[in-house]
Design an enzyme around this catalytic site. Structure first.
Site, mmCIF file in Angstrom:
data_model
loop_
_atom_site.group_PDB
_atom_site.id
_atom_site.type_symbol
_atom_site.label_atom_id
_atom_site.label_comp_id
_atom_site.label_asym_id
_atom_site.label_seq_id
_atom_site.Cartn_x
_atom_site.Cartn_y
_atom_site.Cartn_z
ATOM 1 N N LYS A 193 4.591 -0.075 41.832
ATOM 2 C CA LYS A 193 4.284 1.199 42.485
ATOM 3 C C LYS A 193 3.075 1.162 43.395
ATOM 4 O O LYS A 193 2.053 0.565 43.065
ATOM 5 C CB LYS A 193 4.045 2.260 41.404
ATOM 6 N N GLY A 373 -7.686 -5.935 34.515
ATOM 7 C CA GLY A 373 -8.346 -4.790 35.139
ATOM 8 C C GLY A 373 -9.589 -5.169 35.934
ATOM 9 O O GLY A 373 -9.828 -4.619 37.020
#
Ligand code: ADP
Ligand code: MG
Length: 392
Positions: A193, A373
């Site tokens: 996405k 992350g």
């Protein structure tokens, strides 16, 4: 960016408080992958060889400031001892006594930092308690550096601080890839996405010469240009955002590379019939699941001329063949160029690392970040608190 490394410190007779990432996978009480533990060996060895004592601090899981027995580092201590080949003593209280009594070649492993609510709050009191246990602070947990926690941020201001080997290696690789890279620089950004990678795209268009957009996110860009993408994964509500990114790239002189051909199927499952079509020819009842060979040929041409590559996100739905084809082919090209010394290639991201391993080329990349992350935030151009605290 400047930070001290192990070489800048004098460990003789000193206690080193070392923040590590040993958040390893455990199944039925057994550590199933010791990679993260093995990666701290160079730092532990260096400190001990230079006369220092090692006190390890780490987190495990997400206990959220409470004692959760299943998340005790006691369960990991045996694996740490095996991998390091050293006596590892786990301590859950009376830290000061344990530190006072520790032997030269013994390693102390403090209990899961996140059992204490002060850890994730970057609490000054908890940091001071940790700092009182050591003389020097070493951060070897790049993967936790995007969090300002007591053991990654506050404590660094209380003791002489430096980066451990693994942290220094990761920062060096990232700096080479995006900080002061050899040009031309290519970025490959794929995955599912656009919405999860907006900051990433926004930063990269200002930094790289060519930006390949692949995976499900390419569909959003195609749709934003008025192309019908059928039943493809697509964030139609982000059409304006996609167009803004294209404009920003144009202004910055960054070439955006979108699919030049697409691989479509009616179902995302093994053995589903697939066909290769022009980007604007996706049937209304089909999904775009990969980029086609013309796209790969063009990407490979760009890679041939490039000096540096940063990669996050697969070019297609790589979990099921044949939709791994574009990812595999571009990865093989990047790996071959890297092996030949023609390209500096840095990749990271959970699925990206899995895809490159599946393609069998991960070893030939210049650097593969497993930091998740922290890697992404660094690629987004954000300041990592755990790195910033080491600076100066
Ligand atoms: P990473 O974990 O490396 O950051 P992401 O999580 O962003 O990567 O993306 C990986 C996921 O994107 C994979 O599960 C893959 O199947 C999916 N993906 C890639 N291309 C497509 C596509 N065309 N349609 C649907 N999903 C896709
Ligand atoms: Mg992922």
């Amino acid at each position: 960016m400047t930070w001290k490394t192990l070489d800048d410190m004098d460990f003789a007779g000193k206690r080193a408080l070392v923040r590590v990432d040993i958040n390893v996978p455990v199944e039925d009480g057994v550590v199933t992958d010791t990679t993260r533990i093995a990666r701290i060996i160079p730092t532990v060895d260096y400190i001990q060889e230079h006369g220092g004592k090692v006190i390890l601090m780490a987190h495990f899981g997400r206990p959220k400031g409470q004692v959760v027995p299943e998340m005790s580092l006691e369960h990991i201590a045996g694996a740490v001892a095996d991998v390091l080949g050293l006596t590892v003593t786990w301590v859950n209280s009376d830290y000061a006594d344990a530190v006072a009594e520790m032997e030269e070649d013994e390693v102390l492993l403090l209990e899961n930092l996140r059992f204490n609510p002060g850890e994730e709050k970057n609490d000054a009191g908890f940091a001071a308690r940790l700092a009182s246990l050591g003389d020097i602070y070493v951060n070897d947990a790049f993967s936790a550096a995007h969090r300002a926690h007591a053991s990654t941020e506050a404590v660094a201001h209380l003791l002489p601080s430096c980066a451990g080997r693994l942290m220094a290696e990761e920062l060096g690789a990232l700096e080479k890839a995006l900080g002061t890279p050899e040009r031309p620089v290519v970025a490959v950004v794929g995955g599912a996405k656009v919405s999860t990678k907006l900051d990433l795209l926004g930063n990269l268009v200002t930094k790289v010469d060519h930006l390949v957009i692949g995976g499900g996110m390419a569909n959003t860009f195609l749709a934003a240009q008025g192309i019908d993408v059928g039943k493809s994964l697509c964030e139609h509500d982000l059409a304006d955002t996609a167009r803004d990114i294209l404009d920003k790239a144009k202004a910055a002189g960054c070439e955006i590379i979108l699919p030049r051909d697409i691989v479509v199927a009616r179902a995302f499952k093994a053995g589903a019939a697939s066909e290769t079509l022009a980007p604007d020819a996706c049937p209304a009842d089909a999904m775009i699941l990969d980029a086609g060979p013309a796209t790969v040929a063009y990407i490979n041409d760009v890679l041939e001329k490039a000096k540096t590559l940063v990669w996050n996100g697969p070019l297609g739905a790589f979990e099921i063949a044949p939709f791994d084809a574009a990812t595999n082919a571009a990865a093989a090209k990047a790996a071959a160029l890297s092996k030949a010394g023609k390209l500096i290639s840095v990749a990271g991201g959970g699925d990206t690392v899995a895809a490159l391993n599946q393609a069998g080329v991960a070893d030939d990349f210049t650097y593969i970040s497993t930091a998740g992350g922290a890697f992404l935030e660094w690629m987004e151009g954000k300041t990592l608190p755990g790195v910033a605290a080491l600076e100066g």
